[in-house]
Design a protein around this motif. Sequence first.
Motif, PDB file in Angstrom:
ATOM      1  N   ASN A 189       0.810  -1.227   0.000  1.00  0.00           N
ATOM      2  CA  ASN A 189       0.000   0.000   0.000  1.00  0.00           C
ATOM      3  C   ASN A 189       0.839   1.270   0.000  1.00  0.00           C
ATOM      4  OD1 ASN A 189      -2.509  -1.240  -0.081  1.00  0.00           O
ATOM      5  ND2 ASN A 189      -2.703  -1.335   2.149  1.00  0.00           N
ATOM      6  N   GLY A 190       2.071   1.170   0.524  1.00  0.00           N
ATOM      7  CA  GLY A 190       2.887   2.373   0.651  1.00  0.00           C
ATOM      8  C   GLY A 190       2.446   3.277   1.777  1.00  0.00           C
ATOM      9  N   LEU A 191       1.669   2.741   2.734  1.00  0.00           N
ATOM     10  CA  LEU A 191       1.131   3.540   3.843  1.00  0.00           C
ATOM     11  C   LEU A 191       0.788   2.625   5.010  1.00  0.00           C
ATOM     12  CD1 LEU A 191      -0.060   6.333   4.835  1.00  0.00           C
ATOM     13  CD2 LEU A 191      -2.254   5.513   3.942  1.00  0.00           C
ATOM     14  N   VAL A 192       1.046   3.103   6.221  1.00  0.00           N
ATOM     15  CA  VAL A 192       0.609   2.398   7.430  1.00  0.00           C
ATOM     16  C   VAL A 192      -0.125   3.384   8.327  1.00  0.00           C
ATOM     17  CG1 VAL A 192       2.353   0.572   7.473  1.00  0.00           C
ATOM     18  CG2 VAL A 192       2.868   2.789   8.498  1.00  0.00           C
ATOM     19  N   THR A 193      -1.136   2.910   9.026  1.00  0.00           N
ATOM     20  CA  THR A 193      -1.890   3.727   9.979  1.00  0.00           C
ATOM     21  C   THR A 193      -2.138   2.899  11.240  1.00  0.00           C
ATOM     22  OG1 THR A 193      -4.080   3.004   9.234  1.00  0.00           O
ATOM     23  CG2 THR A 193      -3.074   4.869   8.064  1.00  0.00           C
ATOM     24  N   PRO A 194      -2.493   3.558  12.359  1.00  0.00           N
ATOM     25  CA  PRO A 194      -2.790   2.803  13.589  1.00  0.00           C
ATOM     26  C   PRO A 194      -3.971   1.845  13.447  1.00  0.00           C
ATOM     27  CG  PRO A 194      -2.364   5.107  14.100  1.00  0.00           C
ATOM     28  CD  PRO A 194      -2.446   5.012  12.614  1.00  0.00           C
ATOM     29  N   ASP A 195      -4.798   2.001  12.411  1.00  0.00           N
ATOM     30  CA  ASP A 195      -5.909   1.072  12.198  1.00  0.00           C
ATOM     31  C   ASP A 195      -5.428  -0.357  12.019  1.00  0.00           C
ATOM     32  OD1 ASP A 195      -7.743   3.095  12.396  1.00  0.00           O
ATOM     33  OD2 ASP A 195      -7.933   3.404  10.232  1.00  0.00           O
ATOM     34  N   ASN A 196      -4.183  -0.527  11.574  1.00  0.00           N
ATOM     35  CA  ASN A 196      -3.633  -1.875  11.417  1.00  0.00           C
ATOM     36  C   ASN A 196      -3.579  -2.615  12.747  1.00  0.00           C
ATOM     37  OD1 ASN A 196      -3.267  -1.338   8.727  1.00  0.00           O
ATOM     38  ND2 ASN A 196      -1.073  -0.962   8.868  1.00  0.00           N
ATOM     39  N   ALA A 197      -3.488  -1.865  13.858  1.00  0.00           N
ATOM     40  CA  ALA A 197      -3.398  -2.490  15.179  1.00  0.00           C
ATOM     41  C   ALA A 197      -4.712  -2.428  15.940  1.00  0.00           C
ATOM     42  CB  ALA A 197      -2.312  -1.794  16.007  1.00  0.00           C
ATOM     43  N   SER A 198      -5.789  -2.043  15.291  1.00  0.00           N
ATOM     44  CA  SER A 198      -7.049  -1.818  15.988  1.00  0.00           C
ATOM     45  C   SER A 198      -7.692  -3.116  16.467  1.00  0.00           C
ATOM     46  CB  SER A 198      -8.036  -1.082  15.076  1.00  0.00           C
ATOM     47  OG  SER A 198      -8.428  -1.910  13.993  1.00  0.00           O
ATOM     48  N   PHE A 199      -8.562  -2.977  17.453  1.00  0.00           N
ATOM     49  CA  PHE A 199      -9.311  -4.129  17.965  1.00  0.00           C
ATOM     50  C   PHE A 199     -10.181  -4.748  16.865  1.00  0.00           C
ATOM     51  CE2 PHE A 199     -13.464  -5.400  19.880  1.00  0.00           C
ATOM     52  CZ  PHE A 199     -13.045  -6.612  20.414  1.00  0.00           C
ATOM     53  N   LEU A 200     -10.769  -3.906  16.022  1.00  0.00           N
ATOM     54  CA  LEU A 200     -11.621  -4.409  14.946  1.00  0.00           C
ATOM     55  C   LEU A 200     -10.830  -5.265  13.967  1.00  0.00           C
ATOM     56  CD1 LEU A 200     -13.922  -1.336  14.165  1.00  0.00           C
ATOM     57  CD2 LEU A 200     -14.494  -3.433  15.407  1.00  0.00           C
ATOM     58  N   HIS A 201      -9.575  -4.893  13.728  1.00  0.00           N
ATOM     59  CA  HIS A 201      -8.745  -5.707  12.838  1.00  0.00           C
ATOM     60  C   HIS A 201      -8.447  -7.063  13.463  1.00  0.00           C
ATOM     61  CE1 HIS A 201      -4.866  -6.131  10.236  1.00  0.00           C
ATOM     62  NE2 HIS A 201      -5.884  -6.804   9.734  1.00  0.00           N
ATOM     63  N   SER A 202      -8.188  -7.085  14.771  1.00  0.00           N
ATOM     64  CA  SER A 202      -7.977  -8.363  15.461  1.00  0.00           C
ATOM     65  C   SER A 202      -9.220  -9.237  15.381  1.00  0.00           C
ATOM     66  CB  SER A 202      -7.606  -8.120  16.930  1.00  0.00           C
ATOM     67  OG  SER A 202      -6.323  -7.555  17.061  1.00  0.00           O
ATOM     68  N   VAL A 203     -10.379  -8.633  15.592  1.00  0.00           N
ATOM     69  CA  VAL A 203     -11.634  -9.389  15.504  1.00  0.00           C
ATOM     70  C   VAL A 203     -11.845  -9.909  14.083  1.00  0.00           C
ATOM     71  CG1 VAL A 203     -14.143  -9.184  15.666  1.00  0.00           C
ATOM     72  CG2 VAL A 203     -12.696  -8.170  17.430  1.00  0.00           C
ATOM     73  N   GLU A 204     -11.478  -9.095  13.100  1.00  0.00           N
ATOM     74  CA  GLU A 204     -11.612  -9.524  11.708  1.00  0.00           C
ATOM     75  C   GLU A 204     -10.755 -10.756  11.432  1.00  0.00           C
ATOM     76  OE1 GLU A 204     -11.547  -7.407   7.329  1.00  0.00           O
ATOM     77  OE2 GLU A 204     -10.047  -6.807   8.803  1.00  0.00           O
ATOM     78  N   LEU A 205      -9.535 -10.785  11.954  1.00  0.00           N
ATOM     79  CA  LEU A 205      -8.661 -11.945  11.766  1.00  0.00           C
ATOM     80  C   LEU A 205      -9.255 -13.184  12.433  1.00  0.00           C
ATOM     81  CD1 LEU A 205      -5.143 -10.308  12.335  1.00  0.00           C
ATOM     82  CD2 LEU A 205      -6.183 -10.957  10.163  1.00  0.00           C
ATOM     83  N   VAL A 206      -9.768 -13.010  13.659  1.00  0.00           N
ATOM     84  CA  VAL A 206     -10.395 -14.145  14.355  1.00  0.00           C
ATOM     85  C   VAL A 206     -11.610 -14.639  13.571  1.00  0.00           C
ATOM     86  CG1 VAL A 206     -11.617 -14.842  16.453  1.00  0.00           C
ATOM     87  CG2 VAL A 206      -9.547 -13.443  16.624  1.00  0.00           C
TER      88      VAL A 206
END
Length: 313
Positions: free
Chosen positions: A229-246
């Motif tokens: 993507n050429g970009l990182v944001t704190p959303d990568n570490a968000s709780f919603l992202h963890s839930v999405e992986l689970v």
Amino acid sequence: MSAISPRYRTLLAILALVILPGLVMPSTFYYRIGALVFISAIAVIGLNLLMGYAGQVSLGHAGFFAIGGYACAILPARYGTDPLLAALAGIVLAGLLAFAVGRPILRLRGHYLAVGTLGLGLLIGMVLTNEVWLTGGPDGMQVQRATVFGVRLRSAEHWYWISGTIMVLCAWIAANLFDSPTGRALRALRDSMVAAEVMGIRPSRYKLIVFVISAVYAAIAGTMLALFNGLVTPDNASFLHSVELVTMVVIGGMGSLIGSIVGAAVLIILPQVLTIFHEYETLLLGILIILFMLFLRQGIAPGLAGLFKGRRA
């Protein structure tokens, strides 16, 4: 085909899932979606090792995902490190952090373990959001593009084949781990920790091993997404992202390599398909997830495989 072991049949099926669609995709958009599926599948395979094989729940794996991504941004920007070396450093850092925090956290069990890993993920997200001088704060950071043999890796087609190849390698490692003595010890822990201890298996040791491996898989996926993507944001570490992986693990099928890819594909491709319904997109996605869980309780891949075997019988 009957002479091929189930493990190699699974790996051949995963290889076919990468090669065959890649030969017929009509545009860059489809290559991008395919690359996102493969990158997410890498993180999901690692989390499936922890949840499906060892029976441990983590709600903070997005934190390790973000560590890999931010290493690709911070090290080249602040210290002039090559992006690929920065990616390797991020993967090592995620593994070391998992080893350091895994020993106390993995003493917890059940929902206590889930809350403990959740706290770890939230802490990483807070650091990435608040330490503006280092991470760029809520706006995130630009990531320098990687160059290999003079070729700048920025096209979706490049990343489709790169992410697909790395996903196949990660699946191969996971399949070999599953059939190893370590994999059998993990399955024993999942079925009964008391019985495993009676048989001489040290739960703390094997839980720590699989926790570190799953964190490394998440960091690999995080570095790849950042470079893509050429970009990182704190959303990568968000709780919603963890839930999405689970959710990807559960929908695809716990303990299934194919299920890891299917789960990632469902949650990435379905929202793209459902955009034609406009404001009902999220509603329909939720309904479909509920239906999957009602009628394919073991996950999509194991559930469909069971139905197919039942019809053949």
